[in-house]
Design a protein around this motif. Structure first.
Motif, PDB file in Angstrom:
ATOM      1  N   PHE A 138      48.188  29.289  47.791  1.00 39.66           N
ATOM      2  CA  PHE A 138      49.243  28.297  47.960  1.00 39.66           C
ATOM      3  C   PHE A 138      49.581  27.657  46.619  1.00 39.66           C
ATOM      4  O   PHE A 138      50.756  27.573  46.232  1.00 39.66           O
ATOM      5  CB  PHE A 138      48.815  27.219  48.967  1.00 39.66           C
ATOM      6  CG  PHE A 138      49.851  26.149  49.173  1.00 39.66           C
ATOM      7  CD1 PHE A 138      50.803  26.270  50.168  1.00 39.66           C
ATOM      8  CD2 PHE A 138      49.894  25.018  48.353  1.00 39.66           C
ATOM      9  CE1 PHE A 138      51.783  25.292  50.358  1.00 39.66           C
ATOM     10  CE2 PHE A 138      50.857  24.038  48.533  1.00 39.66           C
ATOM     11  CZ  PHE A 138      51.814  24.184  49.532  1.00 39.66           C
ATOM     12  N   VAL A 145      48.480  26.878  55.013  1.00 42.12           N
ATOM     13  CA  VAL A 145      47.591  27.960  54.571  1.00 42.12           C
ATOM     14  C   VAL A 145      47.025  28.708  55.776  1.00 42.12           C
ATOM     15  O   VAL A 145      46.969  29.943  55.791  1.00 42.12           O
ATOM     16  CB  VAL A 145      46.466  27.374  53.680  1.00 42.12           C
ATOM     17  CG1 VAL A 145      45.340  28.364  53.472  1.00 42.12           C
ATOM     18  CG2 VAL A 145      47.049  26.926  52.354  1.00 42.12           C
ATOM     19  N   CYS A 204      56.679  23.003  48.250  1.00 44.60           N
ATOM     20  CA  CYS A 204      56.862  24.064  49.244  1.00 44.60           C
ATOM     21  C   CYS A 204      58.025  23.724  50.168  1.00 44.60           C
ATOM     22  O   CYS A 204      58.884  24.575  50.458  1.00 44.60           O
ATOM     23  CB  CYS A 204      55.573  24.270  50.032  1.00 44.60           C
ATOM     24  SG  CYS A 204      55.618  25.651  51.200  1.00 44.60           S
ATOM     25  N   VAL A 228      49.016  20.993  53.792  1.00 48.44           N
ATOM     26  CA  VAL A 228      48.751  22.245  53.083  1.00 48.44           C
ATOM     27  C   VAL A 228      47.754  23.081  53.877  1.00 48.44           C
ATOM     28  O   VAL A 228      47.912  24.298  54.008  1.00 48.44           O
ATOM     29  CB  VAL A 228      48.238  21.978  51.652  1.00 48.44           C
ATOM     30  CG1 VAL A 228      47.750  23.265  50.996  1.00 48.44           C
ATOM     31  CG2 VAL A 228      49.332  21.329  50.803  1.00 48.44           C
ATOM     32  N   ARG A 272      44.017  28.374  49.924  1.00 47.19           N
ATOM     33  CA  ARG A 272      44.621  27.236  49.223  1.00 47.19           C
ATOM     34  C   ARG A 272      44.956  27.634  47.786  1.00 47.19           C
ATOM     35  O   ARG A 272      45.967  27.211  47.243  1.00 47.19           O
ATOM     36  CB  ARG A 272      43.674  26.032  49.238  1.00 47.19           C
ATOM     37  CG  ARG A 272      43.534  25.392  50.610  1.00 47.19           C
ATOM     38  CD  ARG A 272      42.565  24.213  50.581  1.00 47.19           C
ATOM     39  NE  ARG A 272      43.151  23.021  50.013  1.00 47.19           N
ATOM     40  CZ  ARG A 272      43.861  22.126  50.701  1.00 47.19           C
ATOM     41  NH1 ARG A 272      44.070  22.309  51.987  1.00 47.19           N
ATOM     42  NH2 ARG A 272      44.349  21.065  50.108  1.00 47.19           N
ATOM     43  N   LEU A 329      54.127  31.863  52.990  1.00 51.83           N
ATOM     44  CA  LEU A 329      53.904  30.424  52.897  1.00 51.83           C
ATOM     45  C   LEU A 329      55.144  29.643  53.334  1.00 51.83           C
ATOM     46  O   LEU A 329      55.033  28.625  54.022  1.00 51.83           O
ATOM     47  CB  LEU A 329      53.486  30.045  51.477  1.00 51.83           C
ATOM     48  CG  LEU A 329      52.089  30.508  51.081  1.00 51.83           C
ATOM     49  CD1 LEU A 329      51.909  30.467  49.565  1.00 51.83           C
ATOM     50  CD2 LEU A 329      51.017  29.673  51.780  1.00 51.83           C
TER      51      LEU A 329
END
Length: 195
Positions: free
Chosen positions: A48, A38, A58, A34, A45, A16
């Protein structure tokens, strides 16, 4: 992984972070989603969100990894035998070389991190402090072998770190190679620390 990121240890978190780095390299943090991270990581997700609260978390984690890597590279290059001038040149070369290997990620980590709320600003300031402390420590260590060196105050070290950061962005904006800054950066540190 390439550039500013260390070799992966494996696992979803590393995937990630690398995916976020790739998205940021391509179009900056502000435009990274996102969903894109992903897709690049080839995960869900749900995975994540098991590792990060949101995309900002992140990016903050990515910034932390990049900052740790840079600080370790600088410390490693400056440590060891040799006259102060050589150690300065090695440290500056390691720093600029790492940044030059990953200019897009460099730009985002320097410019966009402060826009990630209080957490981003705090992270940026903490790295600036740690970098300044590292420079002060390296000068202090060098003074043990060369008493002719001047001590470096934390304030002067902070000016050096902030100036380097701004000079890096200006150089990237002008489309020049970051390694061109080697003589200027090394000369500045030598002038400040040598009698």
């Amino acid at each position: 992984m390439r550039g500013l990121l260390p070799p992966p240890e494996g696992g979803f978190r590393d995937r990630l972070l690398e995916a976020m780095a790739d998205a940021v390299r391509e179009h900056g943090f502000a435009a990274s989603t996102v969903a894109e991270v992903v897709a690049r990581a080839r995960t869900s997700r749900r995975t994540f969100y098991q590792h990060f609260e949101d995309r900002e978390a992140c990016f903050l984690a990515l910034f932390d990894v990049v900052a740790e890597r840079l600080l370790a590279l600088i410390a490693e290059a400056a440590t060891g035998e040799g006259p102060w001038e050589e150690r300065v040149d090695r440290a500056v070369a390691a720093y600029l070389g790492a940044l030059a290997a990953d200019p897009e990620l460099t730009r985002s980590c320097i410019q966009e991190i402060r826009g990630v709320g209080e957490a981003g600003l705090a992270r940026s300031r903490a790295v600036d402090r740690r970098w300044a402390q590292l420079i002060v420590r390296l000068v202090d260590e060098a003074r043990e072998h060369d008493p002719g060196l001047r001590p470096l105050s934390p304030e002067a070290a902070t000016v050096i770190t902030g100036g380097f950061r701004d000079l890096v962005i200006q150089t990237l904006d002008e489309g020049r190679e970051l390694t061109e800054l080697q003589p200027v950066a090394g000369d500045l540190i030598r002038r400040i620390t040598m009698r």
